[in-house]
Design a protein around this motif. Sequence first.
Motif, PDB file in Angstrom:
ATOM      1  N   LEU A 260       5.737  -1.892  -3.776  1.00 53.89           N
ATOM      2  CA  LEU A 260       6.884  -0.924  -2.967  1.00 53.89           C
ATOM      3  C   LEU A 260       5.536   0.292  -1.173  1.00 53.89           C
ATOM      4  O   LEU A 260       5.592   0.289  -0.480  1.00 53.89           O
ATOM      5  N   PRO A 261       5.323   1.198  -3.068  1.00 53.66           N
ATOM      6  CA  PRO A 261       4.117   1.629  -1.780  1.00 53.66           C
ATOM      7  C   PRO A 261       3.262   1.803  -0.888  1.00 53.66           C
ATOM      8  O   PRO A 261       3.890   2.161   0.218  1.00 53.66           O
ATOM      9  N   ARG A 262       2.915   0.156  -1.470  1.00 51.98           N
ATOM     10  CA  ARG A 262       1.541  -0.133  -0.718  1.00 51.98           C
ATOM     11  C   ARG A 262       2.625  -1.046   0.916  1.00 51.98           C
ATOM     12  O   ARG A 262       1.665  -0.598   1.951  1.00 51.98           O
ATOM     13  N   LEU A 263       3.682  -1.381   0.566  1.00 55.84           N
ATOM     14  CA  LEU A 263       4.122  -1.906   1.882  1.00 55.84           C
ATOM     15  C   LEU A 263       4.239  -0.750   2.925  1.00 55.84           C
ATOM     16  O   LEU A 263       4.700  -0.449   4.038  1.00 55.84           O
ATOM     17  N   SER A 267       3.634   0.053   6.471  1.00 54.23           N
ATOM     18  CA  SER A 267       4.292  -0.257   7.363  1.00 54.23           C
ATOM     19  C   SER A 267       4.662   0.357   8.606  1.00 54.23           C
ATOM     20  O   SER A 267       4.471   0.286  10.126  1.00 54.23           O
ATOM     21  N   GLY A 268       3.343   1.636   9.022  1.00 51.06           N
ATOM     22  CA  GLY A 268       3.384   2.507  10.198  1.00 51.06           C
ATOM     23  C   GLY A 268       4.492   3.088  10.929  1.00 51.06           C
ATOM     24  O   GLY A 268       4.302   3.598  11.625  1.00 51.06           O
ATOM     25  N   LEU A 269       4.840   3.505   9.663  1.00 49.70           N
ATOM     26  CA  LEU A 269       6.908   4.085   9.800  1.00 49.70           C
ATOM     27  C   LEU A 269       6.655   5.067   9.176  1.00 49.70           C
ATOM     28  O   LEU A 269       5.451   5.599   8.168  1.00 49.70           O
ATOM     29  N   ASP A 274      11.805   6.884  -3.107  1.00 53.51           N
ATOM     30  CA  ASP A 274      11.802   7.108  -4.104  1.00 53.51           C
ATOM     31  C   ASP A 274      12.398   6.005  -5.092  1.00 53.51           C
ATOM     32  O   ASP A 274      13.203   5.019  -4.478  1.00 53.51           O
ATOM     33  N   GLY A 275      12.350   6.704  -5.993  1.00 53.24           N
ATOM     34  CA  GLY A 275      12.324   5.367  -6.645  1.00 53.24           C
ATOM     35  C   GLY A 275      12.142   4.013  -7.888  1.00 53.24           C
ATOM     36  O   GLY A 275      12.751   3.041  -7.631  1.00 53.24           O
ATOM     37  N   HIS A 276      10.842   3.999  -6.475  1.00 50.58           N
ATOM     38  CA  HIS A 276      10.221   2.443  -6.661  1.00 50.58           C
ATOM     39  C   HIS A 276       9.399   2.517  -8.462  1.00 50.58           C
ATOM     40  O   HIS A 276       8.830   0.852  -8.578  1.00 50.58           O
ATOM     41  N   VAL A 294      13.923  -4.402   1.701  1.00 50.30           N
ATOM     42  CA  VAL A 294      12.991  -3.081   1.710  1.00 50.30           C
ATOM     43  C   VAL A 294      11.702  -3.337   3.072  1.00 50.30           C
ATOM     44  O   VAL A 294      12.054  -3.123   3.702  1.00 50.30           O
ATOM     45  N   GLN A 295      11.528  -5.298   2.494  1.00 45.18           N
ATOM     46  CA  GLN A 295       9.736  -5.348   4.208  1.00 45.18           C
ATOM     47  C   GLN A 295      10.875  -5.638   4.225  1.00 45.18           C
ATOM     48  O   GLN A 295      10.669  -5.509   6.221  1.00 45.18           O
ATOM     49  N   GLU A 296      12.054  -6.604   4.650  1.00 40.76           N
ATOM     50  CA  GLU A 296      13.059  -6.848   6.087  1.00 40.76           C
ATOM     51  C   GLU A 296      13.617  -6.414   7.032  1.00 40.76           C
ATOM     52  O   GLU A 296      13.282  -5.833   7.904  1.00 40.76           O
TER      53      GLU A 296
END
Length: 390
Positions: A260-263, A267-269, A274-276, A294-296
Amino acid sequence: MTGATTTAVPQRPWYLRPWVTVPVPALLATLDALLANDLSSGTQMATSLLAAAALLLRKRWPLLVLLATLPGMELSQIWLAPMFAVYSVAVRHRNRWAIGFGGLLVALTQFIPWPVTDFALGWDRTTALAALYALLAAAAPIALGMLVTTRRELAVRLDELTRGQERERRLLAQSVLSTERARLAREMHDVVSHQVSLISIQAGALQVRANDPEASKETARTIRGLAVKTLEELRQMVGVLRAASGDAQQLTPQPTLADLPRLVAESGLACDLDGHDVEVDVPEPVERAAYRTVQEALTNVRKHAPGSTVTVRLNRASGALQVTVSNTAGSPDATPLLLPSGGHGLIGLHERAQQLGGTLTTTPHPDGGFTVDASFPLSTASAEPSGTSA
């Protein structure tokens, strides 16, 4: 999947076809009349031959034919015509009272001689044998007729059962095919949509930085990496489709909460995660579902609310993993990505949650923001069916 096949109707054996079953009993009854009667007796020959001829109509009017054969049985010595007739009544009629009445008529006609005035009921061996013969003459063809009827009914029921099982197999195959199509559509959307949206963002950045050679090279390198990654994931999916028995292990590596941190970073956002670190003791299907959720959600933010602030929260509570992705309204100065959208992403997220026994809700905010909230039970060790976990 092939279309429904037409079941061939088996033909009857030659000895059960009408050109055999209609004339042969009449011929046998005629032979019985010629052998059993006095050829010089006009009454006996007329009634017995009439009985034999009536058998030609026994399949259409069995009761009337039975009544037509009784005079020949009473006035002469014939047996076959009345027995064929009462057999036809047992085969053609479902009314047990009609069958019993026909059998009773045959038994009485056989038991009571002609003329009736010569009949004397006595309790002796001759009377007992006559009663036994009369009952056998009526009961044997009735029993055979009811046996044939039962056999036909069983054949019909067996055919219906076979057809029903075939329909169930076709419906099951269609259900499996529909489920597989939905899975592939969901996985294709998850694999392609996110990567293509990133490529679109980088392409827009490349257009803006066209006058800066170094920045353009870096952006082009990023686009190339995203394209290669997308092609690799698509190649893995094609490999599963080509395999004789694809399974979850063939689509590797699978995304987890640790990714998730890499995603979020790619993301460019402006995103707060928090909580990964809750991935300890979280089943793999739940990790994948949470990652895809989270990806979608991030993909939808890039499409519909660029420039917004995103918050991603993961929390373990009440035996479930809670995933919440919220975003504010997009920046009015930002240009939304003009990418096609069929609304299948959120449908796929709902399907994932349902497969794991969880829930997913989406809530639009009055100020233009949006929240995706998913809950996945942690007690599901492997809830996804084999081959559906990409």
